[in-house]
Design an enzyme around this catalytic site. Structure first.
Site, mmCIF file in Angstrom:
data_model
loop_
_atom_site.group_PDB
_atom_site.id
_atom_site.type_symbol
_atom_site.label_atom_id
_atom_site.label_comp_id
_atom_site.label_asym_id
_atom_site.label_seq_id
_atom_site.Cartn_x
_atom_site.Cartn_y
_atom_site.Cartn_z
ATOM 1 N N THR A 79 0.833 -1.227 0.000
ATOM 2 C CA THR A 79 0.000 0.000 0.000
ATOM 3 C C THR A 79 0.853 1.257 0.000
ATOM 4 O O THR A 79 0.791 2.037 -0.933
ATOM 5 C CB THR A 79 -1.001 0.078 1.157
ATOM 6 O OG1 THR A 79 -1.893 -1.029 1.079
ATOM 7 C CG2 THR A 79 -1.842 1.363 1.083
ATOM 8 N N TRP A 121 1.130 -9.793 3.670
ATOM 9 C CA TRP A 121 0.488 -9.284 2.447
ATOM 10 C C TRP A 121 1.190 -9.903 1.219
ATOM 11 O O TRP A 121 0.538 -10.325 0.298
ATOM 12 C CB TRP A 121 0.612 -7.762 2.388
ATOM 13 C CG TRP A 121 -0.448 -6.954 3.076
ATOM 14 C CD1 TRP A 121 -1.386 -6.171 2.466
ATOM 15 C CD2 TRP A 121 -0.674 -6.797 4.478
ATOM 16 N NE1 TRP A 121 -2.176 -5.556 3.411
ATOM 17 C CE2 TRP A 121 -1.768 -5.919 4.637
ATOM 18 C CE3 TRP A 121 -0.064 -7.332 5.621
ATOM 19 C CZ2 TRP A 121 -2.253 -5.553 5.897
ATOM 20 C CZ3 TRP A 121 -0.543 -6.976 6.869
ATOM 21 C CH2 TRP A 121 -1.626 -6.097 7.003
ATOM 22 N N ASN A 161 -3.336 -11.552 3.486
ATOM 23 C CA ASN A 161 -4.250 -10.420 3.598
ATOM 24 C C ASN A 161 -5.163 -10.261 2.386
ATOM 25 O O ASN A 161 -4.693 -10.049 1.266
ATOM 26 C CB ASN A 161 -3.457 -9.125 3.782
ATOM 27 C CG ASN A 161 -4.373 -7.927 3.977
ATOM 28 O OD1 ASN A 161 -5.041 -7.820 5.000
ATOM 29 N ND2 ASN A 161 -4.420 -7.032 3.009
ATOM 30 N N GLU A 162 -6.444 -10.347 2.636
ATOM 31 C CA GLU A 162 -7.472 -10.063 1.616
ATOM 32 C C GLU A 162 -7.337 -10.892 0.345
ATOM 33 O O GLU A 162 -7.671 -10.426 -0.740
ATOM 34 C CB GLU A 162 -7.520 -8.561 1.309
ATOM 35 C CG GLU A 162 -8.023 -7.781 2.506
ATOM 36 C CD GLU A 162 -8.078 -6.277 2.329
ATOM 37 O OE1 GLU A 162 -7.655 -5.790 1.280
ATOM 38 O OE2 GLU A 162 -8.544 -5.608 3.257
ATOM 39 N N GLU A 246 -9.623 -6.030 10.108
ATOM 40 C CA GLU A 246 -9.171 -4.736 9.575
ATOM 41 C C GLU A 246 -10.398 -3.915 9.255
ATOM 42 O O GLU A 246 -11.371 -4.408 8.671
ATOM 43 C CB GLU A 246 -8.298 -4.872 8.318
ATOM 44 C CG GLU A 246 -7.816 -3.500 7.822
ATOM 45 C CD GLU A 246 -6.941 -3.549 6.564
ATOM 46 O OE1 GLU A 246 -6.109 -4.474 6.445
ATOM 47 O OE2 GLU A 246 -7.114 -2.666 5.710
#
Ligand code: 147
Length: 638
Positions: A79, A121, A161-162, A246
């Site tokens: 990010t 991530w 993550n995600e 999150e």
């Protein structure tokens, strides 16, 4: 003309009954990572660094965080930067990589009870079989070993993550953790959505492997950020804790109403018992995305300037009044006056059954309202202390104020609630509001230079913020001293799009200067020197900057890159080959519109361009060569 009806003064009656219960509170925390958002904090002057850490972690001082999620760095952008992996190359483990273990140590030093949580991530490119592989499981076990070396007891571990979940991978992870002596580490799945609970319902091995069901952004709400929260019936029926593992992504001041709604309504709407804000701090350069998102901004390590956001005080209204292990009281949690437009409240009781705290938020209310509280069921009917934060229009004078003490009569008392506030009524004491403040910001002075000779091997150089790949000090190859080396030798398993490996450094206001660096191309390819680097959009390749690119074969170009990801070649040519494994000096100079590139002191080319008047410097490679950089300097031009 249509005039709206005058707001009705709602009245609520809340019976805080200690004989009633609900789910167990697991804590409020934040996320360092996803990514790069704590980078500059590491380089803050000691005094301000400690103050910022106190505001985040020290009990009775500020946000008083109870959970801290640390990124497990993977050498790829997550990010706002790329966090370094502990293992850039298979088998070479550096437990001192990056700043997350350091941050964890600082948090634990201030609050030994803080719950630490690791999540990846991205992952290094040597991993075979993609993220959902045995290599990744072994790699995560190595990371836990590093954490242990740092004295950190990781309580929770996530997957990717995600990026959803692979049921069998989680089952294997559970058994690998048990075999490696980490049976106490609780697995959170899947840091994406509630579909995890569906798969847990149909697969008992998966259900047994997972300790916490963590979903992301369950509180985005229907009417804007976090006006309501949701989880599924299947998730609620599972019985395991449900977390907003999150949520956030809101400005540190204007996002505070959404933050407190996410915590309070997270429980009333969705039975969520933990909330982790993204991110912990915005300790990033101001030209990066989300530069004011978090609990605190700290963008200026050379000045020590920082700013404590309203999100800190909104968080404090919960964390300073209830601890993990406390129990919610369902019958004393809900909407004020039965309507979400008035606001919402939750009550929690201490394990000893005597203390209670009720958090009430009126962020969606438009008028004053009355709350009649009645305390019973073994809870203390002594003095109730009232703390308040005017969260909808933040100001220091109305942040985290101990407004009154009320003596219940026969267990009953009344409060008047103003709109746009968070109130906490409690029988507990020990709350506090920190008073430290940082200095004003100033620009990083020129000339600036770094030989990197004082940077320990495996550490990052001052003020360098990696955007892709990993730049760490290593012994120079072919000369003495320490150099900065791009450490990811192959493309990582990425989380967002690919780009060149590059790192940014310095002040966004720098305008007329020459950036110079010695370079050693250790494999065939192209190195980059960046100048006037300004705004970046996601993904990180969308970086406004000028770049000097030179290949080992001698091809050079001055390139303008844009926030749309476009590359425009402004000038190019060929010079004598630089070759590999030899040192050369590159420079990129700016004076008004004039941009000049040199190699080993002779001009490669020059061009006029007025697109970007100012910005940071940077170093990079096209791809993932392990090139070295030395003797960086930034010198003002007349
Ligand atoms: C999150 C990422 O996990 C963070 O690393 C960071 O990139 C953050 C920036 O907002 O985004 O992912 C999100 C996923 C879903 C939502 C928001 C952020 N959502 O549904 O609003």
């Amino acid at each position: 003309a249509v005039s709206s009806a005058p707001a009705q003064a709602a009245t609520s009656s809340i019976t805080v009954d200690g004989s009633q219960g609900g789910r167990t509170f697991d804590g409020i925390g934040a996320i360092s990572g996803g990514g790069g958002n704590s980078r500059l904090l590491r380089d803050y002057p000691a005094a301000q660094q400690s103050q910022i850490l106190d505001y985040l972690f020290k009990p009775g001082y500020g946000a008083n965080l109870q959970l801290l999620k640390l990124e497990i760095g993977g050498d790829a952008n997550s990010t706002d930067g790329s966090e370094p992996s502990i293992e850039h190359s298979r088998g070479v483990v550096n437990c001192n990589a990056g700043y997350e273990f350091w941050l964890g140590e600082q948090a634990v030093k201030r609050n030994p009870n803080i719950g630490l949580y690791g999540l990846a991530w991205a992952a290094p490119g040597w991993i075979n079989g993609g993220f959902w592989s045995t290599d990744t499981i072994n790699y995560l076990v190595s990371w836990l070993g590093c954490a242990k070396q740092h004295g950190l007891n990781i309580k929770y571990l996530g997957g990717w993550n995600e990026r959803g979940h692979d049921v069998n991978w989680y089952i294997q992870l559970r058994s690998a953790l048990n075999s490696a002596g980490y049976s106490g580490v609780q697995i959170v799945a899947d840091d994406s959505g509630w579909g995890t609970a569906d798969d847990m319902a149909s697969n008992s091995a998966f259900n047994n492997a997972v300790s916490v069901i963590g979903a992301h952004y369950p509180c985005q709400g229907d009417g804007g950020p976090a006006t309501s929260c949701s989880s599924t019936a299947t998730a609620q029926n599972n019985g395991k804790p449900l977390w907003a593992s999150e949520n956030g992504s809101q400005d540190m001041n204007t996002g505070a109403p959404a933050l407190i709604r996410s915590i309070v309504r997270g429980y009333t709407d969705a039975k969520l018992t933990a909330y982790l804000n993204w991110p912990l701090v915005a300790s990033i350069y101001p030209n990066l995305p989300y530069a004011t998102v978090g609990l605190i901004t700290a963008p200026s390590p050379w000045s020590g300037q920082y700013s404590v956001g309203e999100n800190t005080w909104a968080t404090a209204q919960v964390t300073q009044f209830a601890q993990p292990g406390w129990k919610f009281i369902d019958s004393a949690s809900g909407y004020l006056g039965g309507s979400e437009s008035n606001g919402a409240y939750v009550s929690l009781k201490s394990p000893n059954g005597s203390d209670y705290s009720t958090v009430l938020e009126t962020t969606t209310a438009t008028a004053a309202q009355t709350v009649n509280l009645h305390v019973q069921g073994g809870l203390s009917t002594g003095t109730a202390h009232v703390w308040a934060t005017r969260v909808n229009s933040p100001s220091a004078a109305t942040d985290f104020v101990h407004t009154q003490d009320v003596t219940p009569s026969g267990g009953s008392y009344s409060l008047t609630l103003q709109p746009g506030y968070i109130y906490t009524v409690t029988t507990t004491t020990g709350q506090g509001k920190g008073t430290a403040a940082g200095p004003a910001a100033h620009a990083l002075a020129l000339p600036y230079s770094d030989t990197f000779d004082n940077v320990a091997s495996g550490a990052e150089a001052a003020y360098f913020s990696d955007m892709q790949g990993a730049f760490e000090a290593q012994p120079c190859v072919g000369r003495s001293g320490q150099c900065l080396q791009q450490m990811a030798p192959v493309k990582p398993i990425e989380w967002q799009d690919d780009s060149d490996a590059f790192s940014l450094m310095g002040d966004t206001t720098w305008s007329d200067y020459t950036v110079q660096s010695d370079v050693n191309l250790r494999q065939a390819g192209t190195v980059e020197l960046l100048g006037r680097a300004g705004p970046q959009n996601r993904p990180q390749s969308h970086q406004a900057a000028y770049e000097l690119r030179v290949s080992d074969a001698g091809a050079w170009s001055i390139v303008r890159s844009s926030t749309a990801g476009a590359l425009t070649t402004l000038a190019s040519g060929n010079r004598t080959a630089l070759g590999t494994n030899t040192w050369h000096t590159l420079a990129l100079g700016f004076s008004g519109d004039r941009i000049t590139a040199t190699a080993d002191g002779s001009t490669l080319g020059a061009v006029n361009d007025s697109t970007y008047p100012a910005g940071q410097v940077g170093i990079g490679v096209v791809g993932y060569q392990t090139d070295q950089f030395d003797n960086l300097s930034v010198t003002a031009n007349p």
